[in-house]
Structure formats: C-alpha cells, structure tokens
Design an enzyme around this catalytic site. Structure first.
Site, PDB file in Angstrom:
ATOM      1  N   SER A  56       0.801  -1.225   0.000  1.00  0.00           N
ATOM      2  CA  SER A  56       0.000   0.000   0.000  1.00  0.00           C
ATOM      3  C   SER A  56       0.831   1.272   0.000  1.00  0.00           C
ATOM      4  O   SER A  56       0.336   2.334  -0.378  1.00  0.00           O
ATOM      5  CB  SER A  56      -0.936   0.015   1.216  1.00  0.00           C
ATOM      6  OG  SER A  56      -0.206  -0.093   2.419  1.00  0.00           O
ATOM      7  N   ASP A 101      -4.798   7.221   8.062  1.00  0.00           N
ATOM      8  CA  ASP A 101      -5.934   6.407   8.508  1.00  0.00           C
ATOM      9  C   ASP A 101      -5.587   5.384   9.582  1.00  0.00           C
ATOM     10  O   ASP A 101      -6.304   4.409   9.776  1.00  0.00           O
ATOM     11  CB  ASP A 101      -6.546   5.685   7.303  1.00  0.00           C
ATOM     12  CG  ASP A 101      -5.549   4.754   6.622  1.00  0.00           C
ATOM     13  OD1 ASP A 101      -4.390   4.676   7.078  1.00  0.00           O
ATOM     14  OD2 ASP A 101      -5.934   4.098   5.628  1.00  0.00           O
ATOM     15  N   HIS A 137      -1.592   4.179   7.123  1.00  0.00           N
ATOM     16  CA  HIS A 137      -0.892   4.778   5.990  1.00  0.00           C
ATOM     17  C   HIS A 137      -0.565   6.256   6.209  1.00  0.00           C
ATOM     18  O   HIS A 137      -1.181   6.910   7.047  1.00  0.00           O
ATOM     19  CB  HIS A 137      -1.741   4.599   4.732  1.00  0.00           C
ATOM     20  CG  HIS A 137      -2.177   3.182   4.520  1.00  0.00           C
ATOM     21  ND1 HIS A 137      -3.418   2.724   4.916  1.00  0.00           N
ATOM     22  CD2 HIS A 137      -1.526   2.121   3.990  1.00  0.00           C
ATOM     23  CE1 HIS A 137      -3.510   1.432   4.642  1.00  0.00           C
ATOM     24  NE2 HIS A 137      -2.371   1.037   4.072  1.00  0.00           N
TER      25      HIS A 137
END
Length: 391
Positions: free
Chosen positions: A46, A351, A354
């Site tokens: 990610s 969040d 991240h």
C-alpha cells in the site's frame, strides 16, 4: 643547491602536469550524468499502490484521495504517494496499476503493487484473511507477462500498441521496490512473539532476493529499493499492543527494533546481490530514518500529532480497527461518518496505517537527494553502480 635552466623547465612542466591532473580529478564536467529512465516498474504494497487493490478487491471510499485528486483514485491515502512524486520527478505520468483494466497506460511503466501485499505467501488471503493474494512472487509473474505480451501487442499496431512500453525500455527502466512491512505485520497479528517475527526475517529476505534475481533475468538493471518504515510508530500497532514499551517519542520500541532488524538484513542482502549481479545498479534507500525523523521532530518539519490518525475514530490515536476511515458508525443512536481531520497537510498519519500526502512528499524530497541512499547517489543517478557509469 643550484638549479640549471633545464631542471627549472622540467620542474615547471611537472608542476603544470600535476595541476592539470588535479583539475581533471575535481572537474565538475566529470560528475556523474543523470540517467535516462524511460519507464518505471514498481513492486510493493500500500505504500506504493496506485490502484491495484482498488481495481481487483476493494476500492477505498471517500475521503480517500481528497487532498490532491478530490476523489478516491485507488491510493490508500488522502493524496499522492512517494511513487507518484518519484514518477513526476523523472518526467513521467503517474503509474497505472497493472490490475486496472480501465484507462490504463503502460507506455512509461507499470505498477504491480497492491495494498496488503507481502513478500512471502501469506497464511490468510483476502477476503478470508487480511492480506493480498498478489504477493511478490505473483507481482513478478505479472511483470513477466507484461514484458512478453506487451511486445506482441506493439507488433499488432494501433492504439493499444501506443499504450505499451517499447522493448528497449525494460533494460533502461528504473525498478522500484517498497515491500516487507506486511510480512512483519502478519507475524505480529498472527500472535507470534517478537523473537519469532525476528526469526522469520531471513526467510522473508531470501524470498525478496530470489524475486530480484528473477526480475534481473528479465532485463532489469537499475534497482531502487526502500527499506521498511518505523512500524512501531503507526496507530494500528500502538492500539493493538498498548502495553508495548514506548521510546522517547511514543513509538512501540520493540516493534521498531524488528523493522530495524529487517532493514539490516535487507541491506546485507543487497550487498550480496551486488556481488551476484555485478551488471546491476542497486540503491538501498533508508526510508526508515526519514520517516522516524518526522515522529521525532514533527514541529521542525511542519507537522503535528504524528502518532494520531487524521481519518479515524476513537481513543488516544483516533484509530479503531473496526471503525475505518470512510465508514459510517452509530454512536448513541446517531449516525456518524468517519471523516478526516481539518488539516491533513499538517498530519503524518492518514488512517491509522498509511501516511498522508504531506508526509509522502516530505519523505520523497529527502530520499531523492541521495542523502539517505547507499551508494549516496540521487534518484536521477540510480543507474550508476557504486559511482560508476552503468554500461
């Protein structure tokens, strides 16, 4: 001692020759040239996923993407990622995700990263578990398929040919990697002890090196490899393991030490890869140190509340694993949308897991200079092998 005219002339000539040699040694004209990277091929999780997870498994909801794109665009952030800034700095458009079938353009490279990806095959795969089926072995297979099939498409001509990389791009491209954090996370959340996760690192690194060699065999020569960040500073670790000993800035010390152990082994593996693959240029990038500096001195760099999620709900770190960013929850009979903080540009964590666009931009600006790289070459010179021009 008396010098004859002939001796004086000889000494003068030697002196001038020495000056000439010295001037050549320090001449700016002999500084390393910038590399020409016609394409970028990225592998990762990610931290660098530009839409693979969104296209294949689950697209992020609003307010993801709000800062720059003003809508969700597949990135697990409020805006751009390090890989976006990297592509722009090399004069390329943002990388299309290999798994995205809508509006993709691979003419200047492709992104094989997907969120929740690991280096090794994870025990539990989405949707049954928490990790992506597109671990590094699969990302390699996808790259192999793109390399062969893209040239068949180019031979057919037409508009689709223009969306594929040229054959010569594969040997000249920059190959970027940011993966490994989820392998550690899988251990932590799989109830392994710190010692057990540490013990798994050599096998994880072996899996990484094996794939690097396979990608090299397909023509890759310039590798830009990020180490993993300070996982102990991230809310999802701090909330899951509240009793973990904290360091001076509030990060979970033991979990950061595991990340540091992983990074040490990764760096040693790259040293070995340089010996095994002498025609390749390997740049090891210390992302950990740059990211940790934000947690250590946030105000110095224009940040605040570095350990607190911008988009989340509840508790000291504004994070709850069952109450994700962009969801709607019921509190005391009222519906509450879990949205973002007022000023994401001043925040580090987006969040709970991240980073924000602001943090990504900060990290890129630091690492692109080469100050955190081994060898200490800037991004645009990453085709050089330990200071020597790549042949």
């Amino acid at each position: 001692m008396e010098y004859t005219p002939r001796v004086i002339i000889s000494l003068f000539c030697c002196y001038m020759l020495l000056l000439h040699i010295t001037s050549i040694t320090v001449s700016p004209a002999l500084a390393l040239e910038d590399c020409e990277f016609p394409a970028i091929f990225n592998f990762g999780d990610s931290n660098s996923d530009t839409g693979g997870f969104a296209a294949s498994i689950y697209p992020p909801p609003t307010p993801y993407g709000e800062t720059y794109f003003h809508m969700p665009v597949g990135r697990i952030s409020d805006g751009r990622l390090i890989v976006d800034f990297l592509a722009t700095s090399l004069g390329h458009p943002y990388l299309s995700a290999y798994l995205d079938s809508l509006g993709t353009n691979f003419s200047h490279g492709a992104n094989f990263a997907t969120s929740a990806s690991t280096i090794r095959l994870p025990d539990l795969i989405l949707p049954a578990g928490g990790f992506s089926p597109f671990y590094l072995d699969i990302q390699y297979v996808q790259f192999r398929e793109l390399k062969s099939r893209s040239q068949l498409i180019r031979q057919r001509g037409g508009i689709f040919a223009s969306l594929m990389p040229k054959e010569e791009y594969f040997s000249k491209a920059l190959y970027t990697f940011d993966i490994g954090q989820n392998d550690l996370g899988e251990g932590f959340f799989g109830n392994k002890t710190i010692q057990e996760v540490n013990a798994s690192v050599p096998d994880i690194i072996t899996g990484f090196s094996t794939n690097i060699k396979k990608i090299y065999d397909l023509g890759a020569r310039s590798f830009w490899i990020h180490n993993t960040g300070p996982i102990g500073c991230v809310p999802y670790i701090l909330v899951k393991f509240p009793s973990a000993q904290k360091d001076e800035v509030g990060c979970a010390k033991a979990y950061n030490e595991v990340a540091q152990h992983f990074n040490h082994e990764l760096k040693q593996a790259i040293v070995q890869l340089r010996k095994d693959l002498p025609l390749a240029a390997f740049t090891y990038v210390d992302v950990y140190s740059v990211k940790y500096s934000i947690f250590k001195e946030p105000k110095k760099y224009g940040f605040e509340l570095p350990l607190v999620a911008c988009c989340g709900y509840g508790g000291k770190y504004n994070y709850n694993s069952s109450t994700g960013c962009g969801t709607t929850i019921t509190v005391n009979g009222s519906q509450i949308f879990v949205g973002s903080c007022k000023n994401p540009s001043a925040r580090v964590n987006w969040d709970g897991i991240h980073y924000t666009e602001a943090a990504a931009k900060f990290v890129f600006e630091k690492i692109s200079t080469g100050a955190y790289s081994d060898p200490p070459l800037p991004l645009k010179q990453a085709c050089h092998r330990s200071g020597n021009k790549k042949k």
